[in-house]
Scaffold this active site. Structure first.
Site, PDB file in Angstrom:
ATOM      1  N   ILE A 488       0.815  -1.222   0.000  1.00 40.85           N
ATOM      2  CA  ILE A 488       0.000   0.000   0.000  1.00 40.85           C
ATOM      3  C   ILE A 488       0.844   1.266   0.000  1.00 40.85           C
ATOM      4  O   ILE A 488       0.318   2.376  -0.028  1.00 40.85           O
ATOM      5  CB  ILE A 488      -0.956   0.016   1.214  1.00 40.85           C
ATOM      6  CG1 ILE A 488      -0.162  -0.102   2.528  1.00 40.85           C
ATOM      7  CG2 ILE A 488      -2.000  -1.080   1.095  1.00 40.85           C
ATOM      8  CD1 ILE A 488      -1.030   0.011   3.773  1.00 40.85           C
ATOM      9  N   GLY A 489       2.155   1.098   0.032  1.00 44.87           N
ATOM     10  CA  GLY A 489       3.026   2.269  -0.001  1.00 44.87           C
ATOM     11  C   GLY A 489       4.480   1.874  -0.095  1.00 44.87           C
ATOM     12  O   GLY A 489       4.872   0.780   0.297  1.00 44.87           O
ATOM     13  N   VAL A 490       5.286   2.781  -0.670  1.00 48.11           N
ATOM     14  CA  VAL A 490       6.730   2.571  -0.787  1.00 48.11           C
ATOM     15  C   VAL A 490       7.415   3.870  -0.383  1.00 48.11           C
ATOM     16  O   VAL A 490       7.036   4.949  -0.846  1.00 48.11           O
ATOM     17  CB  VAL A 490       7.136   2.176  -2.221  1.00 48.11           C
ATOM     18  CG1 VAL A 490       8.649   1.988  -2.303  1.00 48.11           C
ATOM     19  CG2 VAL A 490       6.421   0.913  -2.661  1.00 48.11           C
ATOM     20  N   GLY A 492      11.307   5.675   1.663  1.00 52.05           N
ATOM     21  CA  GLY A 492      12.751   5.541   1.828  1.00 52.05           C
ATOM     22  C   GLY A 492      13.127   4.370   2.714  1.00 52.05           C
ATOM     23  O   GLY A 492      14.200   3.783   2.572  1.00 52.05           O
ATOM     24  N   PHE A 493      12.269   4.019   3.660  1.00 51.09           N
ATOM     25  CA  PHE A 493      12.552   2.904   4.559  1.00 51.09           C
ATOM     26  C   PHE A 493      12.358   1.569   3.858  1.00 51.09           C
ATOM     27  O   PHE A 493      13.113   0.623   4.049  1.00 51.09           O
ATOM     28  CB  PHE A 493      11.618   3.001   5.777  1.00 51.09           C
ATOM     29  CG  PHE A 493      11.904   1.984   6.849  1.00 51.09           C
ATOM     30  CD1 PHE A 493      12.833   2.254   7.839  1.00 51.09           C
ATOM     31  CD2 PHE A 493      11.253   0.772   6.871  1.00 51.09           C
ATOM     32  CE1 PHE A 493      13.106   1.333   8.830  1.00 51.09           C
ATOM     33  CE2 PHE A 493      11.513  -0.166   7.861  1.00 51.09           C
ATOM     34  CZ  PHE A 493      12.443   0.121   8.844  1.00 51.09           C
ATOM     35  N   LYS A 495       8.974  -0.999   1.905  1.00 47.72           N
ATOM     36  CA  LYS A 495       7.580  -1.154   1.484  1.00 47.72           C
ATOM     37  C   LYS A 495       6.664  -1.276   2.693  1.00 47.72           C
ATOM     38  O   LYS A 495       7.053  -1.768   3.748  1.00 47.72           O
ATOM     39  CB  LYS A 495       7.437  -2.394   0.592  1.00 47.72           C
ATOM     40  CG  LYS A 495       8.163  -2.274  -0.744  1.00 47.72           C
ATOM     41  CD  LYS A 495       7.969  -3.528  -1.594  1.00 47.72           C
ATOM     42  CE  LYS A 495       8.670  -3.379  -2.937  1.00 47.72           C
ATOM     43  NZ  LYS A 495       8.510  -4.586  -3.787  1.00 47.72           N
ATOM     44  N   ASP A 606      10.809  15.442   9.446  1.00 46.04           N
ATOM     45  CA  ASP A 606      10.462  14.987   8.093  1.00 46.04           C
ATOM     46  C   ASP A 606       8.970  15.185   7.844  1.00 46.04           C
ATOM     47  O   ASP A 606       8.264  14.266   7.419  1.00 46.04           O
ATOM     48  CB  ASP A 606      10.853  13.523   7.925  1.00 46.04           C
ATOM     49  CG  ASP A 606      10.937  13.115   6.450  1.00 46.04           C
ATOM     50  OD1 ASP A 606      11.010  14.024   5.592  1.00 46.04           O
ATOM     51  OD2 ASP A 606      10.917  11.908   6.160  1.00 46.04           O
TER      52      ASP A 606
END
Length: 828
Positions: A488-490, A492-493, A495, A606
């Site tokens: 559901i998201g990607v 810098g850390f 997936k 951030d």
């Protein structure tokens, strides 16, 4: 007639003789190039180096040892020069016969294995005419992480007819030198009065007639290295600047091959330096509000002369490029115009600044950035060259490093027996303790079989109770073995997967990518922060998994994803203006809690729209605390830390000074506010240059009073103009250049609540809602017809309603306390 011609010929001959004599005298002042440790001469880099025992104008106080080596791993050009050296175990002096004037002195060192002499064990001092140049100097230590050879360059006045360079080895050690240069000249190279950094434009006298100078750095900005043979005036080496920049991509390189001339008679650098430059115009990397930055390590507690070289290569008129210069986080020049200073385009020019470094500091920051307050066509900074010179203090240029004194050594020797006795006793106890531990280990071996070493995350789990510790098997089951369809998201850390844990509860599972730049530190920081924080507008951590080198975090599931996905880049329905206000208020409450919910507060570091998540009912929650920092203590104003965050959102003051404060979050949140208004990316390279940066573009429109022109077109006719105006005003304040002029998150929250109340009042009026709210009642009173109007008013113009609502809600009219009572703070 014949006599006149003879006189002319004699005159010409006299001029020729004078010219030849001048040239001859100049030739007599040409450099000494000494090849140490031999009587042989070698040709290196276009110059002839004479053996140190072969020049009648150079004498040695003692012979020392002539050392040579067949092994050489450095630059092949210098191999003939660096294969020999003069080694000394006692004081040794080189005496050069010279004329009075200013001189460059260069000492060449290349550590080699000279028989029984190990360069790693070499420590020595160096003086020149009483000026201390080096103290306890160790060549290998000095050149670590640099080239295999080292050249130390000095510049000082000589008021006698000799230069005496003395080498003194430390007790029980030795010293060495491979080559020495002595070059006369540079009488106009330095001026005595220069601008002092931090003195409000004031000048300071360098008193160079009594001081020595050491060259720390000499950089060709934007160009390749310049060899000594390409700088025929003084045979100086110019390095590339890229390795000293915080981000070398922050400045694009420009070149010009047209004719460049010197602006003054002081030819401070070869023209090659001025043919290339860096300019802050690479908007693919940073916004225009950021600076090109160089960080250079220096010795503490000295004065430094900073020389900046400029040559305008593009603009030919004044006021076309104006920028600011910062040295060591202080403004050196507020509005610098190269064309004005140099007198035109393609004019080589330099500016000197004096800067004092404190005993606690060991580096100098050089930063150039745009002056956005001017109306110049080009606001990008430009720099061609950079030099840093250390100035002597009380006859000393050497950085005195701490070392043990003879008394301390003797004291240590006298107490040696005592320490040996103590050591034996401690060792005995340690051995007995180890035996006991081994016996206990054997007894508990069966119970401990299969256990693993506790990770830092597990330690945090035990100490802080930061949620459940999942097994990797549970995580694989929850994500169907990390099924890509569940992503559901990607970020810098890594997936983020949607998953279900045992009780069918939906969760978000963030798994670290092994190639991610974020690592264990960010992983542990997030666990630590979320274990301390509980708030409705902060995402909740359910647990973690750290088995088999995995770094996995398990959060509450946020059904509506990120704020950004509802603004642009997806097919989701657009958010209404009211929803956008409520989301911003929720995020502001979360940040306000971070800043004020503990003694020192927490700085998120951030803040961006992808780190604002939306629950099923569109309640906003801040997430991703991997970069968060605990705020400064009461006695400090900021946290000094390396710059981290996301470009487009970064606080320029934090970027420039590396001073992190809560106001850095406020700046980033201001960018978020404009992103909510415009529904576009903060950096969009497909747009015209002045629109690439959202912060720059939106701020310009806000100051022009035309923010509505860049408003998300899907909101057309569905918002209150007064609400948008108030929203834009607080966003503008968040983006103030200096943190001290930005509001706190509490103040931001207050203004957003105000904008929401204005919009809700407008909605009630616009929708024909007759419910008698406080606002409407007040509006009715204000709208009652005049006694002498003679007619009954049946309707109101929209502009009148706006005016009435504005006056009713304006805290300057009704007072802060009354306004606070009018706010309905529940339900958002």
């Amino acid at each position: 007639m014949m006599k006149v011609q003879c006189r002319r010929v004699m005159g010409l001959l006299l001029l020729l003789i004078t010219f030849m004599f001048t040239k001859f005298c100049d030739a007599q002042t040409v450099s000494y190039l000494i090849n140490c440790g031999t009587n042989s001469s070698v040709n290196v880099d276009g110059r002839r180096w004479i053996g140190d025992t072969s020049n009648n104008n150079v004498t040695l106080s003692v012979p020392g040892v002539e050392a040579s080596s067949t092994i050489y791993n450095g630059d092949p050009v210098y191999e003939p020069l660096y294969r020999t050296a003069r080694v000394f175990t006692n004081s040794l002096s080189y005496t050069f016969r010279v004329m009075r004037g200013n001189y460059f002195l260069r000492l060449h060192f290349h550590p080699l294995a000279f028989g029984r002499y190990n360069a790693n064990e070499s420590y020595f001092d160096v003086d020149a005419n009483g000026l201390r140049l080096l103290s306890e100097f160790n060549v290998p230590r000095e050149i670590s992480n640099k080239n295999s050879n080292l050249v130390k360059e000095y510049f000082f006045p000589v008021d006698a007819n000799v230069i005496v360079v003395t080498f003194v080895p430390s007790r029980g050690s030795f010293g060495f030198v491979n080559a020495i240069e002595v070059i006369q000249g540079g009488n106009e190279l330095f001026v005595d009065s220069v601008r002092e950094v931090g003195a409000n434009g004031g000048h300071s006298s360098l008193n160079l007639s009594k001081r020595g100078i050491e060259t720390m750095y000499r950089l060709n900005v934007g160009g390749s290295s310049i060899k000594p043979s390409q700088d025929l005036a003084f045979w100086r080496l110019w390095e590339m600047d890229s390795s000293y920049m915080i981000n070398s991509d922050a400045g694009s390189i420009i070149r010009n091959r047209s004719d460049i001339t010197y602006a003054t008679s002081n030819e401070a650098a070869p023209l090659l330096v001025y043919e290339t430059a860096r300019t802050l115009s690479n908007t693919e990397v940073v916004e225009k509000r950021f600076n090109m930055s160089w960080k250079l390590e220096v010795d503490p507690d000295f004065d430094y002369l900073v020389r900046l070289h400029f040559c305008e290569l593009h603009f030919d008129k004044p006021n076309q490029r104006i920028f600011r210069i910062y040295i060591d986080n202080k403004t050196a020049e507020g509005s610098f115009d190269i064309v004005v200073r140099a007198g035109g385009m393609n004019k080589a020019y330099h500016e000197d600044f004096l800067d004092s470094i404190s005993p606690e500091s060991n580096h100098i920051w050089i930063q150039l950035g745009p002056d956005t307050t001017t109306g110049s066509a080009g606001t990008d900074a430009l720099l061609n060259g950079l030099e840093i010179f250390k100035l002597s203090r009380n006859g000393n240029l050497a950085y005195e490093q701490k070392k043990y004194s003879d008394q301390e050594i003797k004291k240590t020797s006298r107490s040696l027996i005592l320490w040996v006795g103590i050591g034996v006793g401690v060792a005995t106890v340690a051995i007995l303790a180890a035996l006991c531990m081994i016996l206990i280990g054997f007894r508990n071996k069966g119970d401990e079989k299969g256990t693993k070493k506790m990770s830092p995350a597990a330690s945090l789990h035990n100490e802080n109770g930061c949620g459940r510790r999942f097994t990797l098997t549970e995580i694989r089951t929850a994500t169907n073995n990390f099924d890509e369809s569940l992503v559901i998201g990607v970020g810098g850390f890594g997936k983020v997967y949607r998953g279900e844990i045992n009780d069918k509860t939906l969760v978000a599972i963030k798994r670290s990518n092994p190639q991610s730049q974020q690592g264990m530190k960010e992983f542990e920081t997030e666990i630590e922060m979320l274990s301390r924080l509980r708030h409705r507008h902060l995402v909740s951590l359910i647990g973690f998994c750290d088995e088999e080198n995995e770094m996995i975090l398990v959060y509450e599931f946020m059904a509506n994803g990120t704020l950004r996905s509802h603004l642009f880049g997806s097919n989701l329905p657009p958010l209404s203006w009211k929803q956008r206000l409520e989301i911003c208020i929720g995020a502001a409450r979360g940040l306000h809690y971070l800043h004020t919910g503990s003694e020192r507060g927490i700085i998120h570091r951030d803040v961006k729209t992808t780190n604002i998540l939306l629950a099923g009912n569109f309640v906003a929650k801040m997430c991703d605390f991997g970069l968060s920092k605990t705020g400064p203590s009461l006695e400090h104003t900021h946290v000094s830390t390396a710059v981290k965050g996301s470009f487009g959102y970064l606080d320029p003051e934090y970027f420039r000074l590396q001073h992190l404060t809560q106001k850095s979050d406020v700046y980033s949140f201001g960018v978020v506010l404009f992103e909510v208004v415009c529904a576009r990316a903060v950096i969009d390279l497909t747009l015209p240059k002045d629109e690439i940066s959202l912060a720059e573009w939106a701020l310009k429109k806000q100051r022009e009073g035309s923010l509505e022109r860049i408003l998300d077109r899907r909101l057309k006719g569905k918002y209150c103009q007064e609400s948008l105006m108030r929203f834009g005003e607080i966003a503008e304040k968040c983006l103030a250049e200096e943190g001290k002029f930005r509001p706190t998150m509490g103040e931001v929250l207050w203004h957003l609540e105000y904008a929401l109340q204005v919009h809700e009042a407008w909605l009630r009026v616009n929708d024909g809602n007759d419910s008698l709210s406080t606002i409407q009642e007040s509006a009715t009173v204000l709208d009652s017809p005049s006694v002498d109007s003679g007619s009954k008013k049946t309707g109101r113009e929209e502009g009148e309603v706006f005016l009435e609502i504005k006056n009713i809600l304006d805290p300057m009219v009704v007072g802060v306390d009354e306004f606070s009572q009018m706010l309905n703070l529940q339900g958002r």
